[in-house]
Design an enzyme around this catalytic site. Sequence first.
Site, PDB file in Angstrom:
ATOM      1  N   HIS A 323       0.851  -1.187   0.000  1.00  0.00           N
ATOM      2  CA  HIS A 323       0.000   0.000   0.000  1.00  0.00           C
ATOM      3  C   HIS A 323       0.883   1.233   0.000  1.00  0.00           C
ATOM      4  CE1 HIS A 323      -3.199   2.785   1.149  1.00  0.00           C
ATOM      5  NE2 HIS A 323      -4.008   1.852   0.676  1.00  0.00           N
ATOM      6  N   ASP A 381      -7.892  -5.577   0.198  1.00  0.00           N
ATOM      7  CA  ASP A 381      -8.381  -6.349  -0.946  1.00  0.00           C
ATOM      8  C   ASP A 381      -7.949  -7.805  -0.932  1.00  0.00           C
ATOM      9  OD1 ASP A 381      -9.843  -4.351  -2.144  1.00  0.00           O
ATOM     10  OD2 ASP A 381      -8.031  -3.433  -2.947  1.00  0.00           O
TER      11      ASP A 381
END
Length: 447
Positions: A323, A381
């Site tokens: 991320h 996710d």
Amino acid sequence: MPGTYNDRIGDFTMDAKTNSKSATLTVGGKSYDFPVKSGSVGPDVVDISKLYAQAGMFTYDPGFTSTGSCESKITYIDGDAGVLLYRGYPIEQLAEKGDFLETCYLLLYGELPNKAQKADFDQRVTRHTMVHEQMARFFQAFRRDAHPMAVMVASVGALAAFYHDSTDINDPQQRMIASMRMIAKVPTLAAMAYKYSVGQPFVYPQNNLDYASNFLRMCFAVPCEEYKINPVLADALDKIFILHADHEQNASTSTVRIAGSSGANPFACIAAGIACLWGPAHGGANEAALQMLADIGSVEKIPEFIAKVKDKNSSVRLMGFGHRVYKNYDPRAKIMQKMCHAVLKETGHANDPLLPIALELERIALSDQYFIERKLYPNVDFYSGITLKAMGFPTSMFTVLFAVARTVGWISQWSEMIEDPAQKIGRPRQLYTGATKRDYVDLGKRK
Ligand code: CMC
């Protein structure tokens, strides 16, 4: 209290009298002072808005990795500590104790609602769930196999053509009506996009249901059978919506802000956000993560796959990992992992062959030097794909669900921007490396 702020920026000084901080940039023997601003929490920012005027230079920061684009009071992330707060409230508490519409209220208005405010807000949202009947005909223009995200970009943008009475961005009342309309109608459009893709009739919203239950019903009910809401799935979906509701100045939110900075109407701005969200590095990652698990196929093949991910000459990435901001476990991923197990148990998918692959992949990645050194942890996710699949959604709908949840975040950020007196049209500059000025050559004389 002089101290070193940053090697390249120079000195970071604090004026004892005014208690204000400043940073000094020294270039070619000349020094320039810039104010340093502090937020309520998080790193300070150097305000370089006068840099070009003073020094004739721009900053260069592709991907905005060190650039703050606005002041915001909505969402705070501490990526190193793995913290996510909406208006100060930890995501874990909101997901455990609240519901999605309460989160919407919080993001939009800044405070949690009291009982009367909550009842009024829920009623205002549910009153707007239907879309103009002509929308159904608008949908018929799409190819049968259109990706639901393509349908979403078009149909949310098209709302501006249906609701002219809420496109004046200078009218606070119209801004609020447009906001409520989008929170209420985007799920209806999302369910219609799904129904269209499977060739089933659209299901009208039912306003006495809660937000998540209504969405499940619009997606999965058919006119010839009674549809029973599964409370475990409705609760899980509500939590998934909470987890995805906002995430600070990510790519799609920045897109919404940039689109809105020109004065574009809110429906057009949210459509721009949906288009940005579609990419596999952003909202498309849950679809890509599930595809990756299916491609790996079995636990035995994981070492071979990990070798490909680590190979500098391959472009393979471990989807659902890493991320831009989190350099620790994404707090949303922890909640999602728990929910994944609950949904799989409820739906009888506890033996989904993808789950052991995901668990083993996570275990290996968390102990492998490549991922440790780069601070790559599972993001939200990684488990959302398996969860949504077990709920009955096809992969093409995963990003659509993300868009349904994120609509409130985009709207809250857009409203904050419109109300900010310091707001200007977004207009970055560049480092030009193309040809310098040259004269036109007639076609016949070109080599
Ligand atoms: N798998 C393997 N290596 C990776 C990954 C990954 N998923 N992510 C980053 N790296 C490596 C990258 O190769 C680079 O290595 P090196 O320093 O040797 O060149 C290093 O880590 C830094 O990568 P980066 O691309 O500079 O990092 P970034 O902050 O620009 O990228 C990211 C962030 C999310 C785009 C990236 O981690 C990624 O592509 N992840 C997979 C896609 C994904 O899961 N996206 C969902 C994000 S969460 C949902 C949302 O908010 O939208």
